[in-house]
Write a protein that holds these residues in place. Sequence first.
Motif, PDB file in Angstrom:
ATOM      1  N   PHE A   5       9.043  -2.911  -9.396  1.00  8.87           N
ATOM      2  CA  PHE A   5       8.833  -1.608  -8.755  1.00  8.87           C
ATOM      3  C   PHE A   5       8.965  -1.749  -7.234  1.00  8.87           C
ATOM      4  CE2 PHE A   5       5.563   1.270  -6.855  1.00  8.87           C
ATOM      5  CZ  PHE A   5       6.159   2.485  -7.159  1.00  8.87           C
ATOM      6  N   LEU A   6       8.356  -2.808  -6.668  1.00  9.75           N
ATOM      7  CA  LEU A   6       8.431  -3.013  -5.214  1.00  9.75           C
ATOM      8  C   LEU A   6       9.872  -3.313  -4.790  1.00  9.75           C
ATOM      9  CD1 LEU A   6       5.178  -5.113  -4.546  1.00  9.75           C
ATOM     10  CD2 LEU A   6       5.558  -2.690  -4.063  1.00  9.75           C
ATOM     11  N   VAL A   7      10.584  -4.105  -5.586  1.00 13.04           N
ATOM     12  CA  VAL A   7      11.985  -4.432  -5.242  1.00 13.04           C
ATOM     13  C   VAL A   7      12.807  -3.149  -5.118  1.00 13.04           C
ATOM     14  CG1 VAL A   7      14.123  -5.458  -6.165  1.00 13.04           C
ATOM     15  CG2 VAL A   7      11.987  -6.769  -6.213  1.00 13.04           C
ATOM     16  N   SER A   8      12.538  -2.212  -5.984  1.00 11.51           N
ATOM     17  CA  SER A   8      13.335  -0.971  -5.962  1.00 11.51           C
ATOM     18  C   SER A   8      12.862   0.037  -4.937  1.00 11.51           C
ATOM     19  CB  SER A   8      13.275  -0.279  -7.332  1.00 11.51           C
ATOM     20  OG  SER A   8      13.990  -1.015  -8.258  1.00 11.51           O
ATOM     21  N   ASN A   9      11.597  -0.096  -4.485  1.00  6.88           N
ATOM     22  CA  ASN A   9      11.033   0.995  -3.675  1.00  6.88           C
ATOM     23  C   ASN A   9      10.439   0.608  -2.325  1.00  6.88           C
ATOM     24  OD1 ASN A   9      11.149   3.422  -5.612  1.00  6.88           O
ATOM     25  ND2 ASN A   9      10.275   1.789  -6.872  1.00  6.88           N
ATOM     26  N   ALA A  10      10.120  -0.663  -2.107  1.00  6.78           N
ATOM     27  CA  ALA A  10       9.402  -1.018  -0.867  1.00  6.78           C
ATOM     28  C   ALA A  10      10.379  -1.074   0.307  1.00  6.78           C
ATOM     29  CB  ALA A  10       8.689  -2.362  -1.039  1.00  6.78           C
ATOM     30  N   MET A  62       0.832  -1.220   0.000  1.00 10.26           N
ATOM     31  CA  MET A  62       0.000   0.000   0.000  1.00 10.26           C
ATOM     32  C   MET A  62       0.860   1.261   0.000  1.00 10.26           C
ATOM     33  SD  MET A  62      -2.891  -1.399  -0.091  1.00 10.26           S
ATOM     34  CE  MET A  62      -3.136  -3.160  -0.087  1.00 10.26           C
ATOM     35  N   LYS A  63       1.852   1.263   0.889  1.00  6.77           N
ATOM     36  CA  LYS A  63       2.690   2.459   1.039  1.00  6.77           C
ATOM     37  C   LYS A  63       3.486   2.762  -0.213  1.00  6.77           C
ATOM     38  CE  LYS A  63       5.680   2.778   4.405  1.00  6.77           C
ATOM     39  NZ  LYS A  63       6.541   2.310   5.513  1.00  6.77           N
ATOM     40  N   THR A  64       3.912   1.697  -0.902  1.00  2.00           N
ATOM     41  CA  THR A  64       4.805   1.878  -2.039  1.00  2.00           C
ATOM     42  C   THR A  64       4.033   2.194  -3.316  1.00  2.00           C
ATOM     43  OG1 THR A  64       6.137   0.185  -0.963  1.00  2.00           O
ATOM     44  CG2 THR A  64       6.843   0.870  -3.151  1.00  2.00           C
ATOM     45  N   LEU A  65       2.882   1.546  -3.442  1.00  2.00           N
ATOM     46  CA  LEU A  65       2.121   1.659  -4.689  1.00  2.00           C
ATOM     47  C   LEU A  65       1.378   2.995  -4.799  1.00  2.00           C
ATOM     48  CD1 LEU A  65       1.385   0.015  -7.175  1.00  2.00           C
ATOM     49  CD2 LEU A  65      -0.410  -1.105  -5.836  1.00  2.00           C
ATOM     50  N   PHE A  66       0.851   3.468  -3.674  1.00  2.00           N
ATOM     51  CA  PHE A  66      -0.026   4.639  -3.728  1.00  2.00           C
ATOM     52  C   PHE A  66       0.645   5.881  -3.159  1.00  2.00           C
ATOM     53  CE2 PHE A  66      -2.933   0.931  -3.086  1.00  2.00           C
ATOM     54  CZ  PHE A  66      -3.431   0.903  -4.379  1.00  2.00           C
ATOM     55  N   ASP A  67       0.163   7.035  -3.609  1.00  2.00           N
ATOM     56  CA  ASP A  67       0.591   8.295  -2.998  1.00  2.00           C
ATOM     57  C   ASP A  67      -0.604   9.249  -2.962  1.00  2.00           C
ATOM     58  OD1 ASP A  67       0.339   9.550  -5.495  1.00  2.00           O
ATOM     59  OD2 ASP A  67       2.398   9.047  -6.028  1.00  2.00           O
ATOM     60  N   SER A  71       0.488   5.949   2.988  1.00  2.00           N
ATOM     61  CA  SER A  71       0.712   6.300   1.572  1.00  2.00           C
ATOM     62  C   SER A  71       0.243   7.715   1.251  1.00  2.00           C
ATOM     63  CB  SER A  71      -0.029   5.315   0.666  1.00  2.00           C
ATOM     64  OG  SER A  71      -1.421   5.619   0.640  1.00  2.00           O
ATOM     65  N   GLY A  72      -0.722   8.216   2.037  1.00  6.47           N
ATOM     66  CA  GLY A  72      -1.288   9.536   1.735  1.00  6.47           C
ATOM     67  C   GLY A  72      -2.420   9.484   0.720  1.00  6.47           C
ATOM     68  N   ALA A  73      -2.757   8.286   0.217  1.00 10.51           N
ATOM     69  CA  ALA A  73      -3.844   8.167  -0.773  1.00 10.51           C
ATOM     70  C   ALA A  73      -5.170   8.546  -0.131  1.00 10.51           C
ATOM     71  CB  ALA A  73      -3.910   6.727  -1.293  1.00 10.51           C
ATOM     72  N   GLN A  74      -6.114   8.952  -0.988  1.00  8.08           N
ATOM     73  CA  GLN A  74      -7.483   9.213  -0.485  1.00  8.08           C
ATOM     74  C   GLN A  74      -8.212   7.889  -0.409  1.00  8.08           C
ATOM     75  OE1 GLN A  74     -10.570  11.906  -1.948  1.00  8.08           O
ATOM     76  NE2 GLN A  74      -8.873  13.025  -2.876  1.00  8.08           N
ATOM     77  N   LEU A  75      -8.700   7.556   0.780  1.00  6.15           N
ATOM     78  CA  LEU A  75      -9.342   6.251   0.958  1.00  6.15           C
ATOM     79  C   LEU A  75     -10.852   6.412   1.003  1.00  6.15           C
ATOM     80  CD1 LEU A  75      -9.398   3.232   1.677  1.00  6.15           C
ATOM     81  CD2 LEU A  75      -8.918   3.853   4.050  1.00  6.15           C
TER      82      LEU A  75
END
Length: 406
Positions: free
Chosen positions: A260-265, A127-132, A154-158
């Motif tokens: 993407f997750l490997v590089s950012n999570a 969640m944290k990595t995928l959304f902003d 993540s800061g996403a609107q839920l």
Amino acid sequence: MSSLLETKIAARQHALREQGLLRQRKVLSVDHALNTNASTSSPRFVFEGRAYVNFSSNDYLGLSRVPQLAEALHLGAQTYGVGSGASPLVTGYSDAHLALERELCALTGHEAALLFCSGFSANTALMKTLFDQHDIVVADKLVHASIIDGLQDSGAQLKRFLHNSLESAERLLARHQTSALITESVFSMDGDCAPIAELSALCRQHHAWFIVDDAHGFAVLDGYNNADAAKLIDVQVVTFGKALGCQGAAVLGSQALIDFLVSNAREYIYSTALSPANAALALAATQYSTAHPELQQKLLENIKLFKRLCREANVPLLGSDTAIQPLIIGDARQTLQVAEELRAAGIWVGAIRPPTVPVGSARLRITLTAAHAAEDIATCVAQLAQVLSRVGVPLVTERQAADNHR
Ligand SMILES: Cc1ncc(COP(=O)(O)O)c(C=O)c1O
């Protein structure tokens, strides 16, 4: 004078105690009498010198006590050592991890997988990595705390839709340009199942990703759970600590997502990798569950038996068809009292209180496994009916019971 933090801790604990919401650990030990015949009798443990039948574990297929799986863990530790020794991007990623990822992809049809030490960290990382803050995310009202925590970070609107309501989900998808819709396959506290195919179709229609937390469905639930899962579900989170009886989790999805997750999570990059021995164990458990469909059959039989006996005894269940069978009591204190009285009869069930479930819906969470013996299930239901009427929890009339069990 006590420090600010001491005062705060004491006040919060006091308030929780007053509301019957204080959480405390219990030290359980092995029932040695059981170990001679470990894989063929009901799961039990010992607490303060007394043995209990365990009706509150998520070891739905009874795999945690299968001797071949204990051997797989042992062999994994002998081969790779007892720990991974580093985070995955340093030197913590081995052929044992890769073999498990490949097996999970073959089972579900997803292109790629990423392993985590727990389902909680898999969900929060995803969640944290995928959304902003630019994303709008739609989620079922009852999704797990790890999803909510990750989304908040993540800061996403839920936007939450009413539990399992296609109409409510569709309204939100129509109103907002949504990045993804999130649900669970089997809801951890209610035991009911999401309408996977229908939600998937809605997501396709609205060009939103469909993300499913499959913690309680993987290896036990039919329908979507096969090599075509990836056709319905964009991202599937599976955990190894429930039906597979071991520990850890995986995020399954496209190769692009996993790269993407490997590089950012951050949970993946900055944490010691799942041990290769545990990866070897989870692989063996996955293969064992596939090779032993009779365990799923036995679990289904045990669920049916439990539900039939409850219906006959007018015990008011919520209507779930899965291994998770909730019985709503409402009041947190009364829920604890019922659980304690059941313990006096040697039956251990979960007493689930807010904030894990909404206020006013405290409940017993009774879980069944393939390893439960029929006579223990019968004893559990008989004791349940007795304790409920003694404590003053209304039993259902036969008519209501029939409704509950449709
Ligand atoms: C729906 C759901 N998702 C995720 C998790 C977390 O999985 P794990 O226990 O492997 O951390 C749980 C377990 O409590 C769960 O019930």
